[in-house]
Design a protein around this motif. Structure first.
Motif, PDB file in Angstrom:
ATOM      1  N   GLY A 326       0.718  -1.369  -0.227  1.00 35.93           N
ATOM      2  CA  GLY A 326       0.354  -0.219  -0.104  1.00 35.93           C
ATOM      3  C   GLY A 326       0.863   1.234  -0.214  1.00 35.93           C
ATOM      4  N   LEU A 327       0.161   2.282  -0.594  1.00 38.77           N
ATOM      5  CA  LEU A 327       1.068   3.610  -0.356  1.00 38.77           C
ATOM      6  C   LEU A 327      -0.183   4.684  -0.267  1.00 38.77           C
ATOM      7  CD1 LEU A 327       3.146   5.104  -1.584  1.00 38.77           C
ATOM      8  CD2 LEU A 327       2.457   5.628  -3.717  1.00 38.77           C
ATOM      9  N   TRP A 328       0.089   5.419   0.444  1.00 39.68           N
ATOM     10  CA  TRP A 328      -0.388   6.307   1.438  1.00 39.68           C
ATOM     11  C   TRP A 328       1.014   8.447   1.094  1.00 39.68           C
ATOM     12  CZ3 TRP A 328      -0.330  10.386   4.749  1.00 39.68           C
ATOM     13  CH2 TRP A 328      -1.249  11.275   5.221  1.00 39.68           C
ATOM     14  N   CYS A 329      -0.187   9.264   1.087  1.00 39.47           N
ATOM     15  CA  CYS A 329       0.257  10.205  -0.202  1.00 39.47           C
ATOM     16  C   CYS A 329      -0.725  11.567   1.098  1.00 39.47           C
ATOM     17  CB  CYS A 329       0.486  10.542  -0.838  1.00 39.47           C
ATOM     18  SG  CYS A 329       1.764  11.860  -1.504  1.00 39.47           S
ATOM     19  N   HIS A 330       0.636  12.609   1.370  1.00 38.54           N
ATOM     20  CA  HIS A 330      -0.106  13.607   1.477  1.00 38.54           C
ATOM     21  C   HIS A 330       0.297  14.305   0.756  1.00 38.54           C
ATOM     22  CE1 HIS A 330      -2.039  17.307   3.478  1.00 38.54           C
ATOM     23  NE2 HIS A 330      -3.539  16.969   2.936  1.00 38.54           N
ATOM     24  N   THR A 331      -0.498  15.481   0.191  1.00 41.20           N
ATOM     25  CA  THR A 331       0.600  16.488  -0.069  1.00 41.20           C
ATOM     26  C   THR A 331       0.057  18.275   0.077  1.00 41.20           C
ATOM     27  OG1 THR A 331       1.451  15.563  -2.228  1.00 41.20           O
ATOM     28  CG2 THR A 331       1.560  17.513  -2.261  1.00 41.20           C
ATOM     29  N   THR A 332       0.987  18.800   0.380  1.00 40.97           N
ATOM     30  CA  THR A 332       0.507  20.198   0.686  1.00 40.97           C
ATOM     31  C   THR A 332       1.358  20.730  -0.194  1.00 40.97           C
ATOM     32  OG1 THR A 332       0.363  19.665   3.534  1.00 40.97           O
ATOM     33  CG2 THR A 332       0.559  21.981   2.665  1.00 40.97           C
ATOM     34  N   ALA A 333       0.233  21.259  -0.912  1.00 34.80           N
ATOM     35  CA  ALA A 333       1.112  22.485  -2.191  1.00 34.80           C
ATOM     36  C   ALA A 333       0.856  23.450  -1.568  1.00 34.80           C
ATOM     37  CB  ALA A 333       0.096  21.450  -3.060  1.00 34.80           C
ATOM     38  N   ASP A 334       1.586  24.422  -2.216  1.00 32.04           N
ATOM     39  CA  ASP A 334       2.381  25.355  -2.015  1.00 32.04           C
ATOM     40  C   ASP A 334       1.526  26.531  -3.499  1.00 32.04           C
ATOM     41  OD1 ASP A 334       3.204  28.139  -1.761  1.00 32.04           O
ATOM     42  OD2 ASP A 334       4.250  27.587  -0.831  1.00 32.04           O
ATOM     43  N   HIS A 335       0.864  27.120  -3.839  1.00 34.20           N
ATOM     44  CA  HIS A 335       0.647  27.578  -5.416  1.00 34.20           C
ATOM     45  C   HIS A 335       0.613  29.211  -5.114  1.00 34.20           C
ATOM     46  CE1 HIS A 335      -2.682  24.310  -6.949  1.00 34.20           C
ATOM     47  NE2 HIS A 335      -0.835  23.970  -5.824  1.00 34.20           N
ATOM     48  N   GLY A 336       1.293  29.228  -3.942  1.00 39.23           N
ATOM     49  CA  GLY A 336       1.590  30.743  -3.942  1.00 39.23           C
ATOM     50  C   GLY A 336       0.014  32.307  -4.133  1.00 39.23           C
ATOM     51  N   GLY A 337       0.083  33.250  -4.508  1.00 39.25           N
ATOM     52  CA  GLY A 337      -0.818  33.878  -4.069  1.00 39.25           C
ATOM     53  C   GLY A 337      -2.016  34.089  -4.937  1.00 39.25           C
ATOM     54  N   THR A 363      -3.431  -0.719  -3.889  1.00 43.81           N
ATOM     55  CA  THR A 363      -4.170  -0.193  -3.011  1.00 43.81           C
ATOM     56  C   THR A 363      -3.193   0.911  -2.760  1.00 43.81           C
ATOM     57  OG1 THR A 363      -4.815  -1.818  -1.777  1.00 43.81           O
ATOM     58  CG2 THR A 363      -5.421  -0.124  -0.230  1.00 43.81           C
ATOM     59  N   ALA A 364      -4.234   2.423  -3.085  1.00 51.85           N
ATOM     60  CA  ALA A 364      -2.713   3.430  -2.382  1.00 51.85           C
ATOM     61  C   ALA A 364      -4.082   4.760  -2.329  1.00 51.85           C
ATOM     62  CB  ALA A 364      -2.282   3.939  -3.634  1.00 51.85           C
ATOM     63  N   TYR A 365      -3.892   5.635  -1.461  1.00 53.05           N
ATOM     64  CA  TYR A 365      -4.828   6.894  -1.220  1.00 53.05           C
ATOM     65  C   TYR A 365      -3.759   8.034  -1.774  1.00 53.05           C
ATOM     66  CZ  TYR A 365      -6.911  10.051   2.046  1.00 53.05           C
ATOM     67  OH  TYR A 365      -8.188  11.362   1.510  1.00 53.05           O
ATOM     68  N   LEU A 366      -4.631   9.359  -1.997  1.00 48.67           N
ATOM     69  CA  LEU A 366      -3.551  10.494  -2.239  1.00 48.67           C
ATOM     70  C   LEU A 366      -4.917  11.503  -2.133  1.00 48.67           C
ATOM     71  CD1 LEU A 366      -1.384  12.000  -3.755  1.00 48.67           C
ATOM     72  CD2 LEU A 366      -2.472  11.827  -5.890  1.00 48.67           C
ATOM     73  N   ALA A 367      -4.040  12.496  -0.898  1.00 40.92           N
ATOM     74  CA  ALA A 367      -4.779  13.664  -0.652  1.00 40.92           C
ATOM     75  C   ALA A 367      -3.821  14.694  -1.430  1.00 40.92           C
ATOM     76  CB  ALA A 367      -5.458  14.161   0.253  1.00 40.92           C
ATOM     77  N   VAL A 368      -4.209  16.018  -1.926  1.00 39.57           N
ATOM     78  CA  VAL A 368      -3.571  17.464  -2.137  1.00 39.57           C
ATOM     79  C   VAL A 368      -4.032  18.531  -1.210  1.00 39.57           C
ATOM     80  CG1 VAL A 368      -2.449  18.909  -3.870  1.00 39.57           C
ATOM     81  CG2 VAL A 368      -2.409  15.674  -3.964  1.00 39.57           C
ATOM     82  N   ASP A 369      -3.622  19.617  -0.381  1.00 42.74           N
ATOM     83  CA  ASP A 369      -4.519  20.357  -0.471  1.00 42.74           C
ATOM     84  C   ASP A 369      -3.527  21.461  -0.883  1.00 42.74           C
ATOM     85  OD1 ASP A 369      -6.155  19.731   1.654  1.00 42.74           O
ATOM     86  OD2 ASP A 369      -5.650  18.719   2.848  1.00 42.74           O
ATOM     87  N   GLY A 370      -4.794  22.235  -1.116  1.00 39.83           N
ATOM     88  CA  GLY A 370      -3.430  23.587  -2.098  1.00 39.83           C
ATOM     89  C   GLY A 370      -4.479  24.624  -1.503  1.00 39.83           C
TER      90      GLY A 370
END
Lengths: 805, 277
Positions: A326-337, A363-370
């Motif tokens: 399994g692979l789990w990833c949570h990304t915090t994405a810095d998009h600027g202004g 099995t995998a899960y990805l979440a990205v917060d911009g």
């Protein structure tokens, strides 16, 4: 030689079609200084624009005083948001469903943001007058850290106050843009809970910038008599720009002609729309004169689209034998202004969900917060498909981290987890259907080519020597097996601003058997005029040298979505083959008529149709072309041309195996790439020489990114790397030698089986370099250290591991 | 990247150049190769009304290699320093250091005089000239005078040169045979200033060590030099570490720079000592 006596092989070679390392036809003009770039365009009465930019990363704009600037002789106008507001052009839509200020509307959100636009008779006056525009700022608290931004009371985007729903779903906080989730969260968490082994790590891919040699610019020319706007610019997607200009300006689309002339590199930086384009168009409409705007290097680095800036928290689960579960990833994405990422509409984090990489991970899960911060907007695919370099870096680091946890050889760990050849087409846990691949063959070839076992033996000896005080240099072996996802893409799920991501080609055969082809793409150095002519040459049997390629003029080229994300060959290349096949189909009918046989009684033979069973009876394509224009053929229209709009059924999935051998001086942090081996599988190879050049260029950009290149900010939001003194752009001196190699696994759904290659070397190169640094220190206890691996950061690793006594 | 407007002057002799400087005071600056000044002007960090180009002044050119002294005209380019065989024989350290400056294109234009006179702590030649115990010859309205390189630098961009003076010539004593030399520089890439650089001369019971870009002036240390003259390498390094005062920048924090300074100095000493005397 004549057409009767040449063998089919000789005739095919004469065409310089697919597989030929034909020299780049573009280089004749480029190497003689005869290219025609935006800044080479000079029109009568042309004015020049220059920006006044914010020195602050976050501030209110209290007042803008234009008087002193307007008093400078030669200054024609000074535009501010107030001037653009009545036209509704003080803000513009971004490609990501957000909106962005064209000129500062009450506040600024990043250092270098456009505040006023000075129009003058020449660029020197414009620059002098820009200095004289007086702007009163009131500084506001600055947020440069996305994690802080999500906790802070400071509201960056006051225009969005109270909006809890964004373009991509709910917003959790006033500085939050979106959450994008893929895969099965519960199932992945269950796998992590039950796994023999779970490795967890934060993988940061720092903010950098595509930094094309030619910066962004345009010339807007409004003809008040015809009502027609001509816009020359550094556009990677000229048709999309035309539509955007029409939508935001209200000008009818047929009255807008967008021309991308020669472009000096794009790498994603020239996909989006910039304030300079809008202001130049407005200024030309207002003054009735052409207006040129060309940014300088600092403006390019500080204000136009950045790349990466992803904080990727990962967990990878495996059995004790190393089979990944399994692979789990949570990304915090810095998009600027502003959220100005250039991604297909439904993919706010691009194709980050290719982050299961080359591995069969059930099995995998990805979440990205911009997240909004006080940095420049962007988030473009810098020499990669949308967020694919981030994805590849993440999984290739996680594999290494897992190998450490399992105490396993990282090459072997990869091998036992690769998707097998017989599993293609392969459905990934995060939603993609990989078209084709043969990872084990590529991997074994790569390991053998570098003598992997020998390298590990040498490394073991080196460690012994180091511990005994006989050397201060370590040896790192950086492994990567990457899978790209390129060729966006199927219209069913890929669009930009509602425009489906098909592409196009129109081919016209001239009576004498030469041709012109026009495409919806635009070369920025990729060599389209060379390679697309080769596709046509092979498909219709006319020499590539007799085929002119034209791109970039929306009045003449068919509509297309442009060149980025390695989409030209997968999409426009397919359209080219399909258009050529339409021509060949008509040519077959003409040939049959001329040979007085039924259509089905002729067969294709390299550059001609011949009568089945009687190859001495034939009509060459040259003869057929002439007949198309001088004979009245019953049931057939005169002429020989075709157009194809190609909507690909799937993406293509190029892959490769890269290995970097690096020497590292633990006392200074200096590094030297001793060997770099790059095996690429991009399916059918159209021009091996151009592929090799693409790999050299892409790996060099990967070297830059991994080993030093970054857009760094201080805590006040000041850009610390705004010039090429501090922003690492390698020269020939810093560039190592590369060994290129290949396997060929054609795409099953592409008309010629080609997959795209321009961006693979960046996708595979970055983890290869970074893994080499990590691998050198692995025996001494290093698990993870963030890029860029410049001298002091490498030194810091050594220092932290107690290597400095 | 467009500088503010300026008047351009191209005098043909030293006296005329000084005359222009006198006439315009701090509104005027001399320009040699322009590789420090022009970028500063383009960034509008330096604005001056009058730019006095020294390219046309023949008196400022030429390399003279004497038995005891080398004289370099201030307008001698880095490229000429590298390609002058007599100079390379007399003082090999100069070629070795010049090869570490920027790239060939810059070295065709960049001059030794501009490099030492600008007072930029990042430049390589000031430390080198201190190591070599060079003397700078200045011409001004009141005539000519000489200042030792070791006394020339006051702070970043501040030197002993008066506003109306021009650096005309550099005199360098030829080190005796048996004095071995080395220049070590760490940089991030071609064209970069040093993270740390060390110039070392050692032999015949004497030594001289200087370092670059580790303070707001080049650092020549008498105590570090004497320690090395006495054969005490670690003493030399330790004295030099006391003398430098680096600041953090994109190359790294102070701790890193001090560490690298010591490494560069040790390596320069090792390499000098390993050379045939």
């Amino acid at each position: 030689m004549n057409e009767q006596t040449m063998t089919p092989g000789e005739r095919a070679a004469n065409l310089k079609g697919m597989g030929s390392s034909r020299k780049r036809v573009e280089d004749v003009r480029f190497t003689q200084g005869k290219g025609n770039y935006v800044d080479d365009i000079k029109l009568d009465g042309m004015l020049f624009g220059a920006f006044v930019r914010s020195p602050y990363a976050h501030a209110r704009v209290v007042n803008v005083n234009k008087e002193a600037a307007l008093a400078v002789p030669g200054v024609v106008a000074v535009l501010t948001a107030e001037d653009l507001a009545p036209l509704g052009l003080h803000w513009m839509p971004t490609l990501a469903g957000d909106k962005q200020m064209v000129l500062a509307d009450g506040k600024v959100l990043f250092q270098g943001q456009e505040v006023a636009y000075v129009v003058a008779e020449n660029r020197y006056i414009a620059a002098d007058a820009a200095e004289l525009v007086e702007v009163d700022y009131e500084e506001l608290p600055v947020l440069t850290d996305p994690f802080e931004a999500l906790k802070s009371d400071v509201v960056l985007r006051e225009d969005l106050a109270g909006q809890t729903e964004g373009a991509h779903g709910p917003r959790k906080h006033h500085n939050h843009i979106f959450t994008w989730e893929q895969g099965d969260k519960d199932a992945t968490e269950a796998v992590l809970g039950e796994a023999d082994v779970v490795a967890e790590e934060m993988v940061y891919y720092h903010r950098t910038h595509p930094c094309p040699l030619e910066t962004c610019g345009c010339v807007a020319s409004m003809d008040k008599v015809t009502g027609k706007l001509t816009l020359y610019g550094t556009f990677q997607a000229p048709h999309a720009i035309r539509t955007v200009v029409s939508l935001i300006s209200g000008l009818a689309e047929h009255n807008i002609r967008v021309i991308s002339p020669d472009i000096g590199g794009g790498f994603g930086n020239k996909v989006g729309a910039y304030a300079g384009y809008v202001c130049s168009v407005v200024a030309s409409i207002v003054t009735g004169q052409p207006v040129k705007w060309v940014e300088n290097r600092m403006e390019n680095l500080m204000s136009t689209a950045f790349a990466r800036d992803y904080w990727m928290q990962g967990k990878i689960a495996a059995t004790k034998d190393g089979k990944i579960t399994g692979l789990w990833c949570h990304t915090t994405a810095d998009h600027g202004g502003f959220d100005a990422c250039a991604d297909p509409t439904k993919f706010p984090a691009g194709f980050m969900n290719i982050c299961t990489g080359s591995y069969d991970i059930p099995t995998a899960y990805l979440a990205v917060d911009g997240v909004y911060t006080n940095k420049a907007p962007g988030g473009v695919a810098y020499r990669c498909s949308f967020r694919v370099t981030e994805a590849a870096y993440f999984i290739e680091r996680m594999i290494e981290v897992l190998a450490i946890k399992l105490n396993m050889d990282a090459a072997e760990l990869r091998r036992i987890n690769f998707i097998r050849k017989d599993q293609f087409p392969y459905q990934s846990a995060l939603g993609w259907e990989y078209d084709s691949g043969d990872y084990h063959t590529a991997w074994d070839k790569a390991l053998k080519a570098v003598d992997y076992e020998g390298l590990r033996a040498e490394q073991a000896q080196r460690i012994e020597d180091f511990k005994a005080g006989r050397t201060r240099k370590l040896l790192g072996v950086g492994l990567t097996h990457f899978t790209e996802i390129v060729g966006a893409g199927p219209v069913k799920n890929c669009d930009i601003l509602g425009l489906g991501m098909f592409d196009s080609c129109e081919i016209r055969i001239h009576p004498t058997g030469s041709a012109i082809a026009r495409l919806g793409t635009i070369s920025q150095g990729q060599g389209h005029a060379t390679t697309f002519a080769q596709i046509i040459a092979s498909e219709i049997g006319l020499p590539a040298d007799d085929i002119t390629l034209e791109e970039g003029d929306t009045d003449t080229a068919p509509y297309g979505l442009g060149t980025y994300g390695s989409r030209s060959t997968p999409v426009a290349g397919a359209a080219t083959a399909m258009a050529a096949r339409k021509i060949r189909a008509k040519a077959q009918m003409i040939a049959a008529y001329l040979l007085e046989v039924h259509d089905d009684d002729v067969e294709w033979d390299v550059d001609r149709f011949s009568v089945k069973g009687a190859p001495e009876r034939f009509k060459t394509m040259k003869e057929i072309a002439f007949a198309a224009y001088n004979q009245a053929i019953p049931g057939l229209e005169p002429g020989l041309e075709a157009v194809s709009y190609y909507d690909p059924p799937n993406m293509t999935y190029p892959f490769g195996a890269y290995i970097c051998v690096m020497e590292i001086d633990v006392d200074t942090g200096e590094w030297e790439v001793r060997q770099f081996y790059a095996l690429d599988d991009c399916g059918t190879r159209i021009n091996p020489m151009i592929i090799e050049g693409q790999v050299h260029g892409g790996v060099t950009e990967a070297l830059a990114i991994a080993m030093g290149q970054e857009i760094a900010y201080d805590e006040m939001g000041n850009v610390k790397t705004g010039t090429l003194m501090d922003f690492f752009l390698p020269t020939a001196w810093e560039t190592p030698n590369y060994t290129t190699d290949h396997t060929v696994t054609p795409s099953p759904h592409h008309p010629i089986g080609a997959k795209g290659v321009g961006e693979s070397p960046n996708v595979g190169g970055v983890p290869a370099f970074s893994n080499a640094v990590h691998d050198a220190f692995r025996p001494f206890g290093l698990v993870q250290s963030h890029m860029p691996h410049d001298h002091w950061r490498i030194w810091k690793i050594a220092n932290g591991l107690g290597m400095h006594g | 990247m467009i500088p503010a407007g300026f008047e351009y002057h191209r005098p043909g002799d030293i006296a005329s150049a000084i005359g222009i400087l006198q006439e315009h005071g701090d509104e005027a600056r001399v320009i040699a190769g322009g590789h420090s000044l022009i970028p500063m002007m383009k960034l509008r960090m330096a604005e001056m009304g009058h730019l006095v180009d020294l390219q046309a002044i023949d008196e400022l050119k030429g390399v003279e290699v004497g038995a005891d002294t080398v004289k370099l005209g201030s307008m001698v380019t880095q490229h000429e320093l590298i390609t002058h065989d007599g100079l390379a024989t007399a003082i090999p350290l100069i070629r070795e250091a010049a090869l570490q400056i920027a790239d060939p294109q810059v070295r065709y234009m960049g001059t030794v005089g501009g490099n030492v006179a600008n007072g930029d702590p990042g430049n390589d030649m000031p430390g080198l000239m201190q190591c070599l115990n060079a003397t700078f010859e200045l011409s001004g309205p009141d005539g000519n005078r000489s200042v030792a390189a070791r006394d020339f630098y006051e702070a970043a961009y501040f030197t002993a040169r008066g506003d109306e003076e021009i650096l005309t010539r550099i005199s360098i004593p030829v080190p005796g045979s048996g004095v071995r030399q080395a220049y070590e520089k760490q940089k991030r890439k071609i064209g970069d200033y040093a993270t740390a650089a060390a110039a070392v001369m050692v032999g015949n019971g004497t030594a001289s060590v200087a370092m670059t870009n580790l303070a707001d002036t080049p650092v020549w240390s008498v105590s570090a030099s004497s320690a090395l003259a006495g054969g005490d390498v670690e003493g030399c390094v330790s004295e030099m570490l006391d003398a430098i005062d680096p600041v953090a920048d994109n190359r790294g924090p102070v701790e890193f720079k001090k560490h690298v300074a010591a490494v560069m100095l040790r390596r320069a000493i090792d390499r000098a000592q390993s050379r045939a005397g």
